[in-house]
Design an enzyme around this catalytic site. Structure first.
Site, PDB file in Angstrom:
ATOM      1  N   CYS A 128       0.841  -1.201   0.000  1.00 16.44           N
ATOM      2  CA  CYS A 128       0.000   0.000   0.000  1.00 16.44           C
ATOM      3  C   CYS A 128       0.879   1.255   0.000  1.00 16.44           C
ATOM      4  O   CYS A 128       1.543   1.548  -0.961  1.00 16.44           O
ATOM      5  CB  CYS A 128      -0.960  -0.052   1.193  1.00 16.44           C
TER       6      CYS A 128
ATOM      7  N   HIS B 254      -3.410  -5.671   1.256  1.00 17.04           N
ATOM      8  CA  HIS B 254      -2.666  -5.878   2.502  1.00 17.04           C
ATOM      9  C   HIS B 254      -2.602  -7.339   2.928  1.00 17.04           C
ATOM     10  O   HIS B 254      -3.480  -7.800   3.662  1.00 17.04           O
ATOM     11  CB  HIS B 254      -3.341  -5.089   3.630  1.00 17.04           C
TER      12      HIS B 254
ATOM     13  N   GLU C  31      -0.754  -8.518   5.194  1.00 19.09           N
ATOM     14  CA  GLU C  31      -0.535  -8.610   6.649  1.00 19.09           C
ATOM     15  C   GLU C  31      -1.847  -8.535   7.423  1.00 19.09           C
ATOM     16  O   GLU C  31      -1.859  -8.803   8.624  1.00 19.09           O
ATOM     17  CB  GLU C  31       0.445  -7.517   7.106  1.00 19.09           C
TER      18      GLU C  31
END
Ligand SMILES: Nc1ncnc2c1ncn2[C@@H]1O[C@H](COP(=O)(O)OP(=O)(O)O)[C@@H](O)[C@H]1O
Ligand SMILES: [Mg+2]
Lengths: 251, 85, 763, 85
Positions: free
Chosen positions: A108, A217, A219
């Site tokens: 990002c 994302h 994560e």
């Protein structure tokens, strides 16, 4: 203050990898938001997360680096524009381009910083619908040979989190054709293009495959129950990939 | 085709977080000559035909109503420019 | 710099008792100004006048509401005190979570600024409430945003919706705080007065709890964060012209612009200060800025403070001392630091590139002294500024029109009601696509709900759930609720219903309700009918809190919400916080496993007055649904036990839109259909199927129970004598919601109806 | 104090989502004279002392390196302006 509330040694790691010795740096800029999440993902993959401060001038002895998401410097000027000039970025750019080819993942805002740094081509502009968007997003893994994608199957579809304001990937036609021709489109949006990105591109890699950037994302999809509804852990592969890469490579 | 440029800036008395972030980063990059930065918007409106007074008046009105938020911004300039080469 | 003004010193004030002061322009009443003079024994200086006028405003002093709010502190049982570490009165209350963890949360309004400048108004609303949470020593972990707009098709509504939603997202997303819930309600009573309430929650270890007090004589006072500008003092420029000099005052901005980046840095910087135990006391700067921070810190501490105002870093050098004291510039904090920690404090500031300036120190004089270039311009007892403002016992009386409204029931209005299967289906589709009942993801998709990696539930589930401790999985659940129509029909009951729903939402998710925050949005307190609504709502809420055993730990009052002489519906927004031992146990609102049994908990009465269905037909009259708090508590126990013991896989409470809305929402959550049969329950409760579907009787929920758990689940309900009925099964194959004997609605059709509405109006 | 204005516009070949949204809403508000809109940025840099050639060169360099991203934007103007009244 006692240890920051939301970080703790996680009791179980998700993989049986022997690579607990791997050290993966996570960079924090003023305005970074997802650094703690990225560190958690690194730990869940079985490695050690190392905090890197934007103003520092040494990478220490990290084996790879994650540049996490957020709004560095508010993203007021352009996403990633100011962060790109941080001393730490100078180190990362050098190491990524060196013979050692330090693996670098930009997520990002991290992806935006990598394009501003010219480690990756193109740039991001505002989403075509002009709104911030947060959703579960299906991606297709187009290139599973990079340092960050080798644990996925080529063509595999994964669901991870997408959340951004300036996520529309743009580059000139020549660059886009080159990316396609060289297999450097790493991820594409599937089902719906959430921001108007050229050719549905969600993420790309450099030619060497050590620097990967993407808007969504991974994560935020590493623990069941704390990410996308159904699958939940599709993002963990990024972090196990880099460990496999380190083992297979120079380690 | 002729264009009309509309420049919009944050009102001087209003906090400008954008400008503040930039001014903080300039010296780190060695740009030491500037004591303040404010970031505003520049719009270029393409006009199909001739820029008559009526067209310019429309641009002025659009500048005040749509292109700027009079609560926090000022229209600092509306002008016709020659076409960029 | 300071030579520019003719400084109105204390000495000068004493020598010039007859100087005319602009107290009325600053919003003080004659009697209030007289009180100030009496307190000081002389006329106030211009700077003192500035301080008293902002601190004695309704917003800061709660002068109309405090005689009522007292009940929140008075009606407290031992059970309610058990887990309360910090109660009402501080920036936010603190509740014990066990294992050394504590949680703090609070909801506040930013209604008026959001009407003027929707983006910045809403954004700074988030910013302000988050600073309240930081100032308790906590790390903020989530935000919520209860919102009220005018009619969805009014020409001004799109401006407000776009601005407010993107403002909340723009600020909250940039702080890295997941948005885990809120409300979106459309009603024309909010047309020129939208409600923008913002809730923030934070967590900390017990030893990190910080209070806003300045103690330790000789400790230093520091202001840090953004520079001080002319924000929020538009009306106060009279000060400049009348009291200081004759040069033209520079323009003062009417709106504040937020800088979320600055606030994010401020959060991290404060957490680092707490970690190093570098501050003795800390206070955020919100309304009334430095006036509030200095007077509250001083009066909560050893009672004295002396500061030099020319040390304040300014964004606008033309500000006068009074204006500096009143400025509401965002993203600032004030702290008390011991001299021994000063260097370490400065190192943290430098690391985060945060500007700071040392203003003065704590004294034991009992006086707040503010100097301007060495000359004293404020010399007051800080308690008189911060805590001893005026108190009004405003007259109130029950509105005469209320009897007429309450006797005008929906049934009696003769509205045609759906009866056949086809009519019922059309009514269900109409309901779930209506502005208040439709899917809100057009809003919530503009909010980051994942950041932090600890969000276990968020929209569209009944409560937002955040993990606090990664080792144990311990966490919290939150919900905010209010129904302005209910409160309009009966403010006492309406406030209780808001609490009941919020409590129920938290329990439905599986959490044990622990604490309450509230934002009381009402019209003008000078209107005795509004004041009555307010008094009734506070009485109702405080009574209900006692009965449910959950204390109010903090909140906010927003008055003067009206257009001309028309007040909004009384809107007591109630937030309930609950606790999980392990958030892995949370119960989502939708079912997904084929064949699981669907049960309805509770019974249904004919309660359509004030309902969404009546609202769809343009009717508002009668009495709101009855509250039965004992039953709510029992239902809560069942839902919590069922979650803890793994007896349910899905649970959704019944609130606005009744059973019809709940069935559709639970089906659409994971796109999984169900077959439902209602005839038996309808017969049991003595109502028709229409009433069963659309009535808004409280104390009900639907749950999905795995086959293997049915016996245990039924036994539990029976043992507790709680009415329960098996009304259907989850059907993963059909792709539709079937009400046997009535209709079958394809999920695609329901989804289109449910999800299409907001995009249709707002793009 | 003198100011230097830097104008940055999205490259013509890059789709400008904000400009596109504006052009879509203009006719609805009765502004029919414009066939295209592009939205860029205007920076105003305050200079403390005199605007020497060196200062102007700094502004040009800041414009090219920090204030714009050459992949998507062009610096269309760098000029000194008199102080606003
Ligand atoms: N403004 C908002 N911000 C965040 N979440 C919202 C907002 N409005 C509604 N939601 C979420 O959408 C869901 C449905 O809202 P609502 O019908 O009011 O829930 P309930 O009836 O359970 O209180 C809930 O999860 C709620 O938190
Ligand atoms: Mg609910």
């Amino acid at each position: 203050m006692t240890e920051t509330p939301l970080i703790g040694a996680v009791s179980s790691t998700a993989t049986g990898t022997p690579l607990t010795g791997a050290r993966i740096g996570v960079v924090t800029f003023p305005g970074t938001l997802d650094d703690r999440d990225a560190a958690r993902a690194v730990r869940l993959a079985g490695a050690t997360a190392v905090d890197l401060w934007h103003g520092d001038t040494s990478l220490g002895d990290v084996d790879a680096v994650v540049i996490p998401g957020g709004f560095s410097y508010g993203d007021y000027l352009r996403a990633g524009a100011i962060a790109r000039f941080a001393p730490m970025m100078g180190q990362i750019i050098k190491a990524a381009n060196s013979d050692a080819r330090l693996p670098v993942l930009g997520i990002c805002n991290g992806f935006q910083i990598l394009t501003e740094s010219h480690l990756l081509p193109g740039s991001m502009v505002k989403n075509d619908h002009l709104k911030f968007i947060c959703r579960e997003q299906v991606l297709r893994v187009e290139n599973n040979t990079t340092a960050w994608t080798n644990q996925y199957a080529a063509g595999e579809q994964i669901t991870i989190v997408l959340k951004n304001q300036d996520g529309q990937y743009v580059a000139d036609e020549k660059t886009l054709d080159e990316l396609e021709g060289e297999g450097r489109v790493a991820f594409r949006y599937v089902g719906w293009n959430p921001n108007g990105s050229r050719r549905d591109i969600a993420g790309i890699t450099n030619a060497a495959g050590n620097v990967v950037g993407l808007m969504p994302h991974p994560e935020h999809a590493v623990e069941p129950g704390f990410g996308p509804d159904h699958t939940g852990t599709d993002g963990l592969g990024f972090f196990t990939s880099v460990l496999a890469h380190l083992v297979g490579g120079k380690k | 085709m002729p264009r009309i440029v509309v420049d919009v800036m944050p009102k001087p008395e209003i906090l400008d977080p954008q400008g503040k972030a930039i001014v903080g980063s300039l010296p780190r990059l060695g740009f030491t000559a500037f004591s303040g930065v404010r970031q505003g918007k520049r719009f270029e409106l393409t006009v199909d035909g001739e820029v008559t007074d009526a067209v310019l008046a429309q641009a002025r009105e659009a500048a005040e109503t749509l292109l700027s938020n009079p609560v926090i911004e000022d229209v600092v300039n509306v002008e016709v420019v020659a076409d960029r080469p | 710099m300071s030579q520019k003004f003719n400084i109105d010193t204390v000495e000068h004030a004493a020598a010039t008792p007859d100087t005319e002061l602009p107290w009325a322009e600053l919003g003080l009443k004659r009697n209030e100004f007289d009180d100030v003079v009496k307190l000081l024994g002389r006329r106030p200086t211009a700077a003192e006048l500035a301080m008293y006028s902002v601190m004695w405003s309704e917003h800061c002093s709660y002068k109309s509401s405090k005689v009522h709010l007292k009940q929140f502190g008075d009606k407290v049982t031992a059970e309610m005190k058990m887990d309360m570490l910090v109660g009402i009165g501080e920036n936010a209350g603190v509740t014990n979570l066990g294992d050394g963890w504590a949680v703090t949360f609070k909801v506040e309004s930013h209604n008026h600024p959001s009407f003027v400048e929707p983006y910045q108004g809403a954004a700074t609303g988030i910013g302000g409430i988050v600073r309240d949470i930081i100032s308790m020593g906590a790390r903020p972990v989530a935000v919520m945003d209860p919102l009220r707009f005018g009619a969805i098709d009014h020409p001004d509504t799109a401006r407000l919706v776009h601005g407010i939603v993107s403002g909340i997202g723009g600020y909250g997303n940039s702080l890295g705080l997941p948005n885990i819930g809120g409300e979106v309600v459309f009603d024309d009573v909010y047309q020129a007065n939208p409600l923008v309430n913002a809730l923030a929650v934070g967590v900390m270890r017990h030893e990190d709890i910080r209070l806003a007090n300045a103690s330790g004589v000789g400790n230093r006072v520091v202001l840090f964060g953004a520079r001080t500008g002319g924000d929020g003092i538009g009306g106060a420029s009279v000060l400049a012209s009348e009291s200081f000099d004759d040069t033209k005052p520079s323009k003062r901005p009417a709106v504040q612009v937020g800088d979320p980046f600055a606030e994010k840095v401020l959060i991290e910087c404060c957490l680092e200060l707490f970690k190093g135990s570098l501050v003795e006391g800390i206070q955020d700067l919100g309304a009334a800025g430095i006036s509030c921070a200095t007077s509250e810190l001083a009066s909560n501490g050893d009672g004295g403070m002396e500061v030099e105002l020319t040390s304040v870093l300014l964004r606008d050098p033309t500000l006068t001392p009074g204006e500096i004291l009143m400025s509401e510039s965002q993203e600032r904090m004030m702290a008390v630091v011991s001299p021994a920690n000063a260097a370490a404090f400065e190192a943290v500031m430098d690391k985060w590139a945060v500007e700071y300036s040392w203003l003065g120190e704590v004294t034991d004089t009992g006086r707040l002294i503010i100097n301007w270039d060495g000359a004293t311009i404020v010399d007051v007892d800080p308690r008189t500024v911060a805590h001893e403002g005026p108190t009004y016992h405003r007259p109130f009386h029950r509105p005469e029109w209320l009897d007429g409204v309450q006797s005008n029931t929906f049934r009696a209005s003769g509205t045609a009601l759906p009866a056949t299967g086809l009519e019922l289906k059309a009514a269900v589709v109409e309901l779930v696509s209506s502005p208040n009942m439709c899917d809100k993801s057009w809003v919530t998709n503009q909010y980051d709900r994942f950041v932090g990696g600890n969000t276990a539930l968020a929209a569209p589930d009944d409560a937002g759930v955040i993990r606090v401790d990664e080792q144990t999985g311990m966490g919290v659940a939150l919900s905010t609720d209010a129904n302005g129509r209910y409160a309009y029909l009966d403010p006492y009951t309406g406030a209780q219903l808001a609490l009941a729903e919020s409590y129920r939402n938290v329990a439905t998710a599986g959490a044990v309700p622990m604490a309450v925050t509230d934002c009381l949005n009402f019209g003008s307190p000078e209107d005795p009918e509004v004041m009555w609504q307010f008094a009734e709502a506070v009485r109702g809420l405080s009574d209900a809190c006692m009965e449910l055993g959950v204390p109010v730990t903090g909140g906010n009052v927003s008055l003067y919400n009206q257009t001309g002489s028309t007040p909004i519906h009384p809107t007591p927004v109630v937030g309930v916080l609950g606790k999980f031992d392990d958030v892995a146990r949370r119960t989502p609102s939708g079912w997904r496993e084929d064949g699981q049994a669907i049960y309805l908990l509770g019974t249904t009465a004919d309660e359509l007055d004030g309902s969404e269905f009546a609202n769809l037909r343009g009717h508002l009259g009668g009495l709101p649904p009855r509250v039965d708090l004992a039953r709510e508590r029992e239902l809560g126990q069942i839902l919590i036990n069922a979650s803890r013991d793994g007896m349910v896989d899905a649970a959704h409470d019944l609130s606005e839109g009744g059973l019809a809305a709940a069935l559709v929402e639970s089906s659409l959550r994971y796109n999984t259909g169900a077959r439902i049969a209602l005839d038996e329950v309808a017969a049991r409760d003595g109502v028709d199927v229409f009433t069963l579907l659309f009535s808004e009787t409280q104390g009900r929920a639907i749950v999905a129970v795995p086959r293997s758990e049915e016996v245990r689940f039924n036994d539990m309900c029976t043992a507790r004598r709680f009415p329960v009925a098996r009304i259907g099964v989850v059907d993963a194959e059909s792709g539709s919601l079937e009400l046997q004997g009535q209709f079958s609605a394809p999920l695609d059709e329901l989804r289109e109806a449910h999800e299409g509405t907001l995009p249709k109006y707002f793009g």
